[in-house]
Design a protein around this motif. Structure first.
Motif, PDB file in Angstrom:
ATOM      1  N   VAL A  12       0.842  -1.192   0.000  1.00  0.00           N
ATOM      2  CA  VAL A  12       0.000   0.000   0.000  1.00  0.00           C
ATOM      3  C   VAL A  12       0.880   1.245   0.000  1.00  0.00           C
ATOM      4  O   VAL A  12       2.079   1.182   0.296  1.00  0.00           O
ATOM      5  N   ALA A  13       0.275   2.370  -0.320  1.00  0.00           N
ATOM      6  CA  ALA A  13       0.989   3.646  -0.295  1.00  0.00           C
ATOM      7  C   ALA A  13       1.567   3.876   1.095  1.00  0.00           C
ATOM      8  O   ALA A  13       0.946   3.545   2.104  1.00  0.00           O
ATOM      9  N   GLY A  14       2.769   4.414   1.140  1.00  0.00           N
ATOM     10  CA  GLY A  14       3.391   4.760   2.406  1.00  0.00           C
ATOM     11  C   GLY A  14       4.224   3.666   3.043  1.00  0.00           C
ATOM     12  O   GLY A  14       4.795   3.877   4.117  1.00  0.00           O
ATOM     13  N   THR A  15       4.317   2.498   2.410  1.00  0.00           N
ATOM     14  CA  THR A  15       5.115   1.418   3.001  1.00  0.00           C
ATOM     15  C   THR A  15       6.597   1.548   2.664  1.00  0.00           C
ATOM     16  O   THR A  15       7.414   0.803   3.209  1.00  0.00           O
ATOM     17  N   GLY A  16       6.935   2.452   1.764  1.00  0.00           N
ATOM     18  CA  GLY A  16       8.351   2.671   1.443  1.00  0.00           C
ATOM     19  C   GLY A  16       8.812   1.976   0.185  1.00  0.00           C
ATOM     20  O   GLY A  16      10.004   1.649   0.052  1.00  0.00           O
ATOM     21  N   LYS A  17       7.907   1.755  -0.754  1.00  0.00           N
ATOM     22  CA  LYS A  17       8.276   1.032  -1.978  1.00  0.00           C
ATOM     23  C   LYS A  17       9.435   1.697  -2.710  1.00  0.00           C
ATOM     24  O   LYS A  17      10.366   1.013  -3.147  1.00  0.00           O
ATOM     25  N   THR A  18       9.403   3.014  -2.836  1.00  0.00           N
ATOM     26  CA  THR A  18      10.479   3.722  -3.541  1.00  0.00           C
ATOM     27  C   THR A  18      11.790   3.631  -2.770  1.00  0.00           C
ATOM     28  O   THR A  18      12.833   3.287  -3.333  1.00  0.00           O
ATOM     29  N   THR A  19      11.735   3.925  -1.495  1.00  0.00           N
ATOM     30  CA  THR A  19      12.945   3.907  -0.668  1.00  0.00           C
ATOM     31  C   THR A  19      13.564   2.516  -0.628  1.00  0.00           C
ATOM     32  O   THR A  19      14.770   2.351  -0.873  1.00  0.00           O
ATOM     33  N   ILE A  20      12.746   1.521  -0.334  1.00  0.00           N
ATOM     34  CA  ILE A  20      13.262   0.152  -0.220  1.00  0.00           C
ATOM     35  C   ILE A  20      13.651  -0.372  -1.605  1.00  0.00           C
ATOM     36  O   ILE A  20      14.676  -1.054  -1.748  1.00  0.00           O
ATOM     37  N   GLY A  21      12.872  -0.044  -2.621  1.00  0.00           N
ATOM     38  CA  GLY A  21      13.215  -0.474  -3.975  1.00  0.00           C
ATOM     39  C   GLY A  21      14.566   0.061  -4.416  1.00  0.00           C
ATOM     40  O   GLY A  21      15.385  -0.666  -4.988  1.00  0.00           O
ATOM     41  N   THR A  22      14.831   1.319  -4.118  1.00  0.00           N
ATOM     42  CA  THR A  22      16.115   1.934  -4.463  1.00  0.00           C
ATOM     43  C   THR A  22      17.264   1.259  -3.708  1.00  0.00           C
ATOM     44  O   THR A  22      18.305   0.930  -4.297  1.00  0.00           O
ATOM     45  N   LEU A  23      17.076   1.048  -2.408  1.00  0.00           N
ATOM     46  CA  LEU A  23      18.106   0.383  -1.598  1.00  0.00           C
ATOM     47  C   LEU A  23      18.348  -1.050  -2.070  1.00  0.00           C
ATOM     48  O   LEU A  23      19.493  -1.502  -2.173  1.00  0.00           O
ATOM     49  N   LEU A  24      17.262  -1.749  -2.363  1.00  0.00           N
ATOM     50  CA  LEU A  24      17.379  -3.136  -2.794  1.00  0.00           C
ATOM     51  C   LEU A  24      18.084  -3.236  -4.148  1.00  0.00           C
ATOM     52  O   LEU A  24      18.953  -4.087  -4.339  1.00  0.00           O
ATOM     53  N   ALA A  25      17.735  -2.352  -5.072  1.00  0.00           N
ATOM     54  CA  ALA A  25      18.389  -2.362  -6.387  1.00  0.00           C
ATOM     55  C   ALA A  25      19.888  -2.110  -6.249  1.00  0.00           C
ATOM     56  O   ALA A  25      20.699  -2.786  -6.897  1.00  0.00           O
ATOM     57  N   ALA A  26      20.265  -1.171  -5.394  1.00  0.00           N
ATOM     58  CA  ALA A  26      21.687  -0.891  -5.174  1.00  0.00           C
ATOM     59  C   ALA A  26      22.379  -2.117  -4.581  1.00  0.00           C
ATOM     60  O   ALA A  26      23.480  -2.482  -5.001  1.00  0.00           O
ATOM     61  N   ARG A  27      21.734  -2.729  -3.642  1.00  0.00           N
ATOM     62  CA  ARG A  27      22.315  -3.918  -2.990  1.00  0.00           C
ATOM     63  C   ARG A  27      22.473  -5.070  -3.981  1.00  0.00           C
ATOM     64  O   ARG A  27      23.456  -5.815  -3.927  1.00  0.00           O
ATOM     65  N   LEU A  28      21.489  -5.225  -4.880  1.00  0.00           N
ATOM     66  CA  LEU A  28      21.526  -6.318  -5.850  1.00  0.00           C
ATOM     67  C   LEU A  28      22.365  -5.976  -7.086  1.00  0.00           C
ATOM     68  O   LEU A  28      22.652  -6.849  -7.899  1.00  0.00           O
ATOM     69  N   GLY A  29      22.708  -4.707  -7.256  1.00  0.00           N
ATOM     70  CA  GLY A  29      23.496  -4.293  -8.411  1.00  0.00           C
ATOM     71  C   GLY A  29      22.705  -4.295  -9.705  1.00  0.00           C
ATOM     72  O   GLY A  29      23.238  -4.635 -10.765  1.00  0.00           O
ATOM     73  N   VAL A  30      21.422  -3.935  -9.607  1.00  0.00           N
ATOM     74  CA  VAL A  30      20.556  -3.905 -10.783  1.00  0.00           C
ATOM     75  C   VAL A  30      19.853  -2.549 -10.872  1.00  0.00           C
ATOM     76  O   VAL A  30      19.780  -1.812  -9.887  1.00  0.00           O
ATOM     77  N   PRO A  31      19.307  -2.204 -12.035  1.00  0.00           N
ATOM     78  CA  PRO A  31      18.594  -0.927 -12.172  1.00  0.00           C
ATOM     79  C   PRO A  31      17.290  -0.904 -11.372  1.00  0.00           C
ATOM     80  O   PRO A  31      16.672  -1.946 -11.142  1.00  0.00           O
ATOM     81  N   TYR A  32      16.894   0.298 -11.002  1.00  0.00           N
ATOM     82  CA  TYR A  32      15.622   0.530 -10.312  1.00  0.00           C
ATOM     83  C   TYR A  32      14.714   1.346 -11.215  1.00  0.00           C
ATOM     84  O   TYR A  32      15.161   2.294 -11.859  1.00  0.00           O
ATOM     85  N   ALA A  33      13.435   0.981 -11.245  1.00  0.00           N
ATOM     86  CA  ALA A  33      12.424   1.754 -11.970  1.00  0.00           C
ATOM     87  C   ALA A  33      11.322   2.140 -10.993  1.00  0.00           C
ATOM     88  O   ALA A  33      10.790   1.297 -10.267  1.00  0.00           O
ATOM     89  N   GLU A  34      10.978   3.413 -10.976  1.00  0.00           N
ATOM     90  CA  GLU A  34       9.918   3.935 -10.113  1.00  0.00           C
ATOM     91  C   GLU A  34       8.571   3.682 -10.782  1.00  0.00           C
ATOM     92  O   GLU A  34       8.286   4.210 -11.853  1.00  0.00           O
ATOM     93  N   GLY A  35       7.755   2.866 -10.138  1.00  0.00           N
ATOM     94  CA  GLY A  35       6.450   2.514 -10.695  1.00  0.00           C
ATOM     95  C   GLY A  35       5.561   3.705 -10.971  1.00  0.00           C
ATOM     96  O   GLY A  35       4.809   3.716 -11.951  1.00  0.00           O
ATOM     97  N   ASP A  36       5.636   4.740 -10.134  1.00  0.00           N
ATOM     98  CA  ASP A  36       4.798   5.920 -10.347  1.00  0.00           C
ATOM     99  C   ASP A  36       5.113   6.609 -11.668  1.00  0.00           C
ATOM    100  O   ASP A  36       4.253   7.259 -12.256  1.00  0.00           O
ATOM    101  N   ASP A  37       6.351   6.453 -12.156  1.00  0.00           N
ATOM    102  CA  ASP A  37       6.731   7.084 -13.421  1.00  0.00           C
ATOM    103  C   ASP A  37       6.032   6.459 -14.625  1.00  0.00           C
ATOM    104  O   ASP A  37       6.020   7.043 -15.704  1.00  0.00           O
ATOM    105  N   PHE A  38       5.455   5.289 -14.452  1.00  0.00           N
ATOM    106  CA  PHE A  38       4.738   4.619 -15.533  1.00  0.00           C
ATOM    107  C   PHE A  38       3.282   5.073 -15.631  1.00  0.00           C
ATOM    108  O   PHE A  38       2.591   4.724 -16.586  1.00  0.00           O
ATOM    109  N   HIS A  39       2.800   5.810 -14.622  1.00  0.00           N
ATOM    110  CA  HIS A  39       1.417   6.309 -14.640  1.00  0.00           C
ATOM    111  C   HIS A  39       1.252   7.418 -15.671  1.00  0.00           C
ATOM    112  O   HIS A  39       2.095   8.321 -15.743  1.00  0.00           O
TER     113      HIS A  39
END
Length: 173
Positions: A12-39
Motif C-alpha cells: 500500500v501507499a506509504g510502506t516505502g516502496k520507492t525507498t526500499i526499492g532503491t536500496l534493494l536495487a543498489a544492494r543487488l546491483g541492478v537498475p531501479y524503476a519507479e512505478g509511479d513514473d509509468f502512470h
C-alpha cells in the motif's frame, strides 16, 4: 549479491516502496524503476484529487511496468508497484513470468504516520483506507516474500535482501 530476476516491490501507499526499492536495487546491483513514473498524467491527477483509480485506469500502467520487467528478464531489476490485487500481479507475471514480489507490509497506524510525514508525493492519506481494502496478500502459489516495514529503511532493505537470498530458485512459496 546479484540475482538475474526482476523484483517488484509491492504494498500500500506509504510502506516505502520507492525507498526500499532503491536500496534493494543498489544492494543487488541492478537498475531501479519507479512505478509511479509509468502512470499517465490522468492517473496522477485523479489520485492527487483524492479519487482512487479504477481497474480500467490501472491496466495500461500495469502493462507498461510488465513491459519493463519483461525487458529486464535475465538481467535483473527492481521496480516499485503497488500490485495490491492478485489480478494485477497476474497481469504483471503474464508479461514477465519470472517476476518475484517483495510485499512491504505494516501496521496501518505506522503507514499512515509515514504518509503524513512524507513530502512531494501525490498520494493523499485519504486514499489509505481504499488501499488497505483493496490489498490481497500474496497467495501461497505466488513467488515472493513478505517483509515487515517497521524499523529504518536500511533494516527493511536488509530484511528484503535476506528474504530474497533465501528463495530457492527465486521462489519462496
Amino acid at each position: 549479491m546479484r540475482i538475474p530476476h526482476v523484483v517488484a516491490v509491492m504494498g500500500v501507499a506509504g510502506t516505502g516502496k520507492t525507498t526500499i526499492g532503491t536500496l534493494l536495487a543498489a544492494r543487488l546491483g541492478v537498475p531501479y524503476a519507479e512505478g509511479d513514473d509509468f502512470h499517465p498524467q490522468a492517473n496522477i491527477d485523479r489520485m492527487s484529487s483524492g479519487t482512487p483509480l479504477e481497474d480500467a485506469d490501472r491496466w495500461p500502467w500495469l502493462d507498461a511496468i510488465g513491459a519493463w520487467a519483461h525487458e529486464r528478464a535475465g538481467l535483473g531489476g527492481v521496480v516499485s508497484c503497488s500490485a495490491l490485487k492478485r489480478a494485477y500481479r497476474d497481469r504483471l507475471r503474464a508479461a514477465a513470468p519470472g517476476l518475484v514480489f517483495v510485499h512491504l507490509s505494516g501496521d496501518r497506524a505506522l503507514v499512515e504516520d509515514r504518509m503524513a510525514h512524507r513530502q512531494g508525493h501525490f498520494m493523499p492519506t485519504a486514499l489509505l483506507d481504499s488501499q488497505f481494502a483493496t490489498l490481497q496478500p500474496l497467495g501461497p502459489d505466488e513467488a515472493g516474500v513478505v517483509v515487515d516495514v517497521s524499523g529504518s529503511p536500511e533494516e527493511i532493505g536488509e530484511r528484503a535482501a535476506q528474504a530474497l537470498a533465501g528463495l530457492p530458485d527465486a521462489r519462496l512459496r
